[in-house]
Design a protein around this motif. Sequence first.
Motif: not given
Length: 289
Positions: A79-80, A85-89, A94-97, A111-115
């Motif tokens: 999750l970290k 990745l959510n904050g990386d400009e 991105f995907i989690v396989q 649900e922790s992935i930024s929409p």
Amino acid sequence: MSTIIDGKQISTDIKEEIRLQVEAMKNEGKRAPHIAIIIVGDDGASHTYVGGKIKACKAVGFDYTLMQFASTISEEKLLKHVDQLNGDEDIDGFIVQLPLPEHISVEKVTESISPDKDVDGFTNQNFGSITSKNPLLMPATPFGIMELIKRYEIETEGKNCVIVGASRLVGAPLALMMSNDARATVTLCHKYTEDLASHTRNADILVVAVGKPELVTKDMVKEGAVVIDVGTTRVKDESKKSGFRLSGDVAYDEVAPKASFITPVPGGVGPMTIASLMINTLQAAKQKY
């Protein structure tokens, strides 16, 4: 004689369209879209899928970052990485396989992935946006199916569309898309449906997505139906070098002569999932400019 819906060719066409757009972006001084892929563990099929996604990135000119973790990684650590990745400009999507190891909650990770970076279209926000006038990033496989229907100019308005399999990844979002965008009359079947054949025989458009090899036989299909097979199951086959073959949910050889259009397995819906992922990544990148 049925028309074979060639997902491989359509996905090649889409990738070429994207490559030209990426080239135009670079000529305007913009950077290429950048996708990150997280894979956990050493599941053979997952690594094959990821290899296909990387190959597509290279074909369209995307930058990509592959992040591989051992199956022992904790949910907290994963999750970290997602949060990072959510904050990386520099990362547009991105995907989690999937699948993930049993000790990690797929729902929590998804649900922790930024929409706006969810290029698989799995988050609740993106899923819910299907019903709006301005959908966000669409779930990749249903989006790919819709693209096949559109590019083969298959008539959908007022047609009976029966979807077998109500999963959150394919059946449920596709039912919304077929009802809203394609204006079809949709029946969604699942494992609790009684007398499945009575529903499938009414289908003008039949989509099967359950992962049960050759579940649908010719007696379950109406003459002239459009048949879209989403299933891909590895079945033992001694005659193959690999020791297995891919089987769809439809008994292809017996159903094909009755269908007006049909997707093969492999080479039908599969390549379109990756093409849709490329479309979503391009869209996510363009939203930033």
